[in-house]
Design an enzyme around this catalytic site. Structure first.
Site, PDB file in Angstrom:
ATOM      1  N   ASN A 178      11.279 -13.325 -66.244  1.00 52.00           N
ATOM      2  CA  ASN A 178      11.947 -14.267 -65.355  1.00 52.00           C
ATOM      3  C   ASN A 178      10.840 -15.104 -64.735  1.00 52.00           C
ATOM      4  O   ASN A 178       9.894 -14.544 -64.177  1.00 52.00           O
ATOM      5  CB  ASN A 178      12.687 -13.547 -64.224  1.00 52.00           C
ATOM      6  CG  ASN A 178      13.753 -12.619 -64.764  1.00 52.00           C
ATOM      7  OD1 ASN A 178      14.516 -12.990 -65.643  1.00 52.00           O
ATOM      8  ND2 ASN A 178      13.792 -11.413 -64.247  1.00 52.00           N
ATOM      9  N   SER A 224      10.079 -12.215 -58.741  1.00 51.96           N
ATOM     10  CA  SER A 224       9.620 -11.727 -57.451  1.00 51.96           C
ATOM     11  C   SER A 224       8.206 -12.171 -57.099  1.00 51.96           C
ATOM     12  O   SER A 224       7.780 -12.019 -55.967  1.00 51.96           O
ATOM     13  CB  SER A 224       9.692 -10.191 -57.434  1.00 51.96           C
ATOM     14  OG  SER A 224       8.824  -9.668 -58.425  1.00 51.96           O
ATOM     15  N   HIS A 250       2.763 -14.532 -59.915  1.00 53.20           N
ATOM     16  CA  HIS A 250       1.754 -14.007 -60.853  1.00 53.20           C
ATOM     17  C   HIS A 250       2.377 -13.937 -62.257  1.00 53.20           C
ATOM     18  O   HIS A 250       3.477 -13.419 -62.411  1.00 53.20           O
ATOM     19  CB  HIS A 250       1.273 -12.622 -60.409  1.00 53.20           C
ATOM     20  CG  HIS A 250       0.026 -12.212 -61.108  1.00 53.20           C
ATOM     21  ND1 HIS A 250      -1.215 -12.234 -60.501  1.00 53.20           N
ATOM     22  CD2 HIS A 250      -0.193 -11.824 -62.390  1.00 53.20           C
ATOM     23  CE1 HIS A 250      -2.121 -11.854 -61.378  1.00 53.20           C
ATOM     24  NE2 HIS A 250      -1.524 -11.610 -62.536  1.00 53.20           N
ATOM     25  N   GLN A 277       8.540  -8.204 -68.060  1.00 53.26           N
ATOM     26  CA  GLN A 277       8.953  -6.809 -67.942  1.00 53.26           C
ATOM     27  C   GLN A 277       9.336  -6.264 -69.317  1.00 53.26           C
ATOM     28  O   GLN A 277       9.677  -7.018 -70.230  1.00 53.26           O
ATOM     29  CB  GLN A 277      10.168  -6.693 -67.026  1.00 53.26           C
ATOM     30  CG  GLN A 277       9.918  -7.156 -65.604  1.00 53.26           C
ATOM     31  CD  GLN A 277      11.041  -6.693 -64.689  1.00 53.26           C
ATOM     32  OE1 GLN A 277      11.463  -5.541 -64.718  1.00 53.26           O
ATOM     33  NE2 GLN A 277      11.539  -7.605 -63.871  1.00 53.26           N
ATOM     34  N   HIS A 325      14.474 -10.416 -78.840  1.00 58.77           N
ATOM     35  CA  HIS A 325      15.407  -9.498 -79.476  1.00 58.77           C
ATOM     36  C   HIS A 325      14.791  -9.114 -80.813  1.00 58.77           C
ATOM     37  O   HIS A 325      14.823  -9.906 -81.760  1.00 58.77           O
ATOM     38  CB  HIS A 325      16.764 -10.170 -79.714  1.00 58.77           C
ATOM     39  CG  HIS A 325      17.600 -10.268 -78.473  1.00 58.77           C
ATOM     40  ND1 HIS A 325      18.751 -11.020 -78.404  1.00 58.77           N
ATOM     41  CD2 HIS A 325      17.455  -9.680 -77.270  1.00 58.77           C
ATOM     42  CE1 HIS A 325      19.280 -10.891 -77.201  1.00 58.77           C
ATOM     43  NE2 HIS A 325      18.509 -10.090 -76.492  1.00 58.77           N
ATOM     44  N   HIS A 361       3.803 -12.726 -65.323  1.00 57.88           N
ATOM     45  CA  HIS A 361       4.135 -11.363 -65.765  1.00 57.88           C
ATOM     46  C   HIS A 361       5.520 -11.331 -66.385  1.00 57.88           C
ATOM     47  O   HIS A 361       6.349 -12.197 -66.148  1.00 57.88           O
ATOM     48  CB  HIS A 361       4.116 -10.389 -64.576  1.00 57.88           C
ATOM     49  CG  HIS A 361       5.217 -10.629 -63.591  1.00 57.88           C
ATOM     50  ND1 HIS A 361       5.196 -11.652 -62.669  1.00 57.88           N
ATOM     51  CD2 HIS A 361       6.403  -9.989 -63.393  1.00 57.88           C
ATOM     52  CE1 HIS A 361       6.300 -11.627 -61.952  1.00 57.88           C
ATOM     53  NE2 HIS A 361       7.062 -10.632 -62.363  1.00 57.88           N
ATOM     54  N   HIS A 363      -3.811 -15.522 -61.009  1.00 57.50           N
ATOM     55  CA  HIS A 363      -2.529 -15.619 -60.313  1.00 57.50           C
ATOM     56  C   HIS A 363      -1.809 -16.946 -60.592  1.00 57.50           C
ATOM     57  O   HIS A 363      -0.576 -17.016 -60.555  1.00 57.50           O
ATOM     58  CB  HIS A 363      -2.813 -15.480 -58.810  1.00 57.50           C
ATOM     59  CG  HIS A 363      -1.603 -15.396 -57.951  1.00 57.50           C
ATOM     60  ND1 HIS A 363      -0.864 -14.231 -57.818  1.00 57.50           N
ATOM     61  CD2 HIS A 363      -0.979 -16.322 -57.173  1.00 57.50           C
ATOM     62  CE1 HIS A 363       0.150 -14.449 -56.983  1.00 57.50           C
ATOM     63  NE2 HIS A 363       0.107 -15.711 -56.596  1.00 57.50           N
ATOM     64  N   CYS A 406      -2.204  -8.961 -58.851  1.00 55.03           N
ATOM     65  CA  CYS A 406      -3.570  -9.441 -59.108  1.00 55.03           C
ATOM     66  C   CYS A 406      -4.524  -8.254 -59.316  1.00 55.03           C
ATOM     67  O   CYS A 406      -4.311  -7.173 -58.770  1.00 55.03           O
ATOM     68  CB  CYS A 406      -4.066 -10.282 -57.931  1.00 55.03           C
ATOM     69  SG  CYS A 406      -3.606 -12.030 -58.001  1.00 55.03           S
ATOM     70  N   CYS A 426      -0.994 -10.475 -53.421  1.00 56.95           N
ATOM     71  CA  CYS A 426      -0.181 -10.280 -54.632  1.00 56.95           C
ATOM     72  C   CYS A 426      -0.295  -8.838 -55.115  1.00 56.95           C
ATOM     73  O   CYS A 426      -1.394  -8.299 -55.218  1.00 56.95           O
ATOM     74  CB  CYS A 426      -0.656 -11.251 -55.708  1.00 56.95           C
ATOM     75  SG  CYS A 426       0.078 -10.936 -57.323  1.00 56.95           S
ATOM     76  N   ASN A 474       6.649   0.517 -64.247  1.00 53.40           N
ATOM     77  CA  ASN A 474       7.284  -0.133 -63.097  1.00 53.40           C
ATOM     78  C   ASN A 474       7.429   0.871 -61.949  1.00 53.40           C
ATOM     79  O   ASN A 474       7.914   1.987 -62.145  1.00 53.40           O
ATOM     80  CB  ASN A 474       8.659  -0.670 -63.520  1.00 53.40           C
ATOM     81  CG  ASN A 474       9.201  -1.693 -62.555  1.00 53.40           C
ATOM     82  OD1 ASN A 474       9.197  -1.493 -61.340  1.00 53.40           O
ATOM     83  ND2 ASN A 474       9.684  -2.797 -63.093  1.00 53.40           N
ATOM     84  N   ASP A 475       6.969   0.483 -60.755  1.00 51.47           N
ATOM     85  CA  ASP A 475       7.044   1.379 -59.591  1.00 51.47           C
ATOM     86  C   ASP A 475       8.468   1.490 -59.058  1.00 51.47           C
ATOM     87  O   ASP A 475       8.764   2.402 -58.281  1.00 51.47           O
ATOM     88  CB  ASP A 475       6.127   0.859 -58.476  1.00 51.47           C
ATOM     89  CG  ASP A 475       4.676   0.746 -58.957  1.00 51.47           C
ATOM     90  OD1 ASP A 475       4.182   1.705 -59.587  1.00 51.47           O
ATOM     91  OD2 ASP A 475       4.046  -0.307 -58.717  1.00 51.47           O
TER      92      ASP A 475
HETATM   93  P1  H2U Z   1      10.276  -9.665 -61.588  1.00 51.49           P
HETATM   94  O1  H2U Z   1       9.370 -10.639 -60.922  1.00 51.49           O
HETATM   95  O2  H2U Z   1      10.903 -10.234 -62.847  1.00 51.49           O
HETATM   96  O3  H2U Z   1      11.253  -9.075 -60.633  1.00 51.49           O
HETATM   97  O4  H2U Z   1       9.344  -8.447 -62.094  1.00 51.49           O
HETATM   98  C1  H2U Z   1       8.480  -7.764 -61.257  1.00 51.49           C
HETATM   99  C2  H2U Z   1       8.623  -6.294 -61.489  1.00 51.49           C
HETATM  100  O5  H2U Z   1       7.439  -5.673 -60.999  1.00 51.49           O
HETATM  101  C3  H2U Z   1       9.794  -5.686 -60.726  1.00 51.49           C
HETATM  102  O6  H2U Z   1      10.626  -4.997 -61.648  1.00 51.49           O
HETATM  103  C4  H2U Z   1       7.753  -4.492 -60.345  1.00 51.49           C
HETATM  104  C5  H2U Z   1       9.137  -4.712 -59.745  1.00 51.49           C
HETATM  105  O7  H2U Z   1       9.844  -3.498 -59.655  1.00 51.49           O
HETATM  106  N1  H2U Z   1       6.728  -4.212 -59.342  1.00 51.49           N
HETATM  107  C6  H2U Z   1       6.072  -3.002 -59.371  1.00 51.49           C
HETATM  108  O8  H2U Z   1       6.359  -2.165 -60.207  1.00 51.49           O
HETATM  109  N2  H2U Z   1       5.096  -2.760 -58.441  1.00 51.49           N
HETATM  110  C7  H2U Z   1       4.743  -3.633 -57.476  1.00 51.49           C
HETATM  111  O9  H2U Z   1       3.865  -3.350 -56.684  1.00 51.49           O
HETATM  112  C8  H2U Z   1       5.383  -4.949 -57.387  1.00 51.49           C
HETATM  113  C9  H2U Z   1       6.459  -5.236 -58.371  1.00 51.49           C
HETATM  114 ZN    ZN Z   2      -1.438 -12.332 -58.447  1.00 50.84          ZN
END
Ligand code: H2U
Ligand code: ZN
Length: 350
Positions: A151, A159, A162, A166, A279, A164, A113, A54, A51, A76-77
């Protein structure tokens, strides 16, 4: 006999927040279904070495997560919005575009997780509320709008299992926010009171669509809900955003969230998928009277069971939203599903 058997008949309802009508067809819930069936969820380990979220693990871009123990927020990457604008505005007629800047973060709710909003304890949920509050205030100093959302579940495009959410911050008011702003402003101008405060008072008085209520908060299946088990979380006093919440209201919100998401999981005995988000007016608290009320929308797709979902397609995409069961029946079923999480019930062998 449920509300729907009694039969309110086909009708339309008006959503004053979005300014849209929704078609309600209560009898349609009984139609045969030979379409897509959602895959059952699996059980996850407490720590998954593969993951990206994690503690201690490598993310997709090679960065390593710290050994975090509570919540963990990182940039966010793969952000949808960038701090720097690339193009200028173009066009003023048929083909308009404008540059947009923003900043995206990821909020890991917990190190485990296999956790979720439905299964975390109130003190853990309170840390998540505090993180939403912190990020809304901090990012709100620099950006026009801060959107906290989650989501959950593969069927909602999540995705990773875990736990999480955003946070996207940007320099414009997004389309739906602008519409909600205009609707709330018009109501305040006409009635001298915030729209969603009036809704909270009317829903509390009616009771029939209330799922959870305490001194500070009200959770309802709104009169105008589009999704089968959609809910709206509302404060019971004027409160434009997270910065305005008292410590007591933050603590009671944590408890209300746990209660709501457990009810969702209990309803069909699954990890209930949804898109959920806040909101709220971003930035630090100010005294000026504003039309906006803090609120959360929860849009879960499931309709009849853990494996049969509602699709927003056809008429919904081409004409207007349509729902099958009434919001009153949905609220009744969610109220009945409240209580301990079904996985933690020792008296239940199913
Ligand atoms: P979602 O599961 O709602 O897609 O959110 C996961 C976000 O986490 C997604 O926007 C980010 C993805 O770009 N992410 C990272 O920034 N780094 C990672 O290593 C995995 C996911
Ligand atoms: Zn995890």
């Amino acid at each position: 006999m449920t509300q729907d058997d009694a039969g309110p008949g086909v009708h339309r309802r008006f959503d004053p927040l979005q300014g849209e009508w929704i078609l309600v067809s209560p009898h349609r819930d009984r139609r045969p279904w030979q379409g897509q069936v959602e895959a059952p969820e699996s059980e996850w380990p407490e720590h998954d070495p593969d993951c990206h979220l994690c503690p201690g693990n490598l993310r997709a871009n090679g960065a390593r997560n710290p050994d975090y123990t509570g919540v963990f927020v990182f940039d966010n990457d793969f952000p949808a919005l960038l701090d720097a604008a690339s193009i200028g505005s173009t066009g003023d007629g048929l083909f308009q575009s404008e540059p947009t800047r923003g900043h995206c973060r990821v909020l890991c709710y917990a190190p485990q997780h296999d956790q979720s909003l439905a299964r975390l304890a109130d003190p853990d949920l309170a840390r998540i509320v505090a993180a939403w509050q912190r990020e809304s205030i901090d990012l709100g100093r620099d950006w026009r709008w801060v959107q906290c959302f989650e989501n959950r579940g593969a069927s909602m495009g999540c995705s990773s299992p875990h736990p999480h959410g955003q946070i996207w911050a940007l320099d414009v008011l997004p389309t739906l926010i602008r519409r909600e702003w205009e609707q709330q402003q018009a109501y305040l101008d006409d009635h001298g009171k915030p729209l969603l405060l009036a809704v909270a008072e009317a829903e509390a008085a009616a009771g029939i669509r209330v799922v959870i209520e305490d001194r500070d908060w009200l959770v309802v299946v709104p009169f105008w809900a589009r999704w089968p088990f959609e809910t709206l979380i509302l404060p019971r006093r004027p409160c434009p955003g997270f910065a305005w919440l008292s410590d007591g209201e933050s603590a009671s919100l944590a408890a209300v969230l746990g209660e709501l998401f457990r009810a969702y999981d209990n309803l069909f005995r699954c990890a209930f998928p949804y898109s959920f988000g806040w909101h709220g007016l971003p930035g630090p608290a100010q005294n000026a009277m504003v039309p906006w009320q803090l609120h959360a929308h929860c849009y879960p797709p499931l309709l009849r069971s853990a494996s049969v979902r509602k699709f927003m397609v056809g008429f919904e995409l081409l004409a207007e939203s349509q729902r099958d069961i009434t919001p009153e029946t949905a609220a009744e079923r969610l109220r009945a599903a409240r209580g301990p999480h079904w996985r933690e019930r020792t008296d239940d062998k199913r």
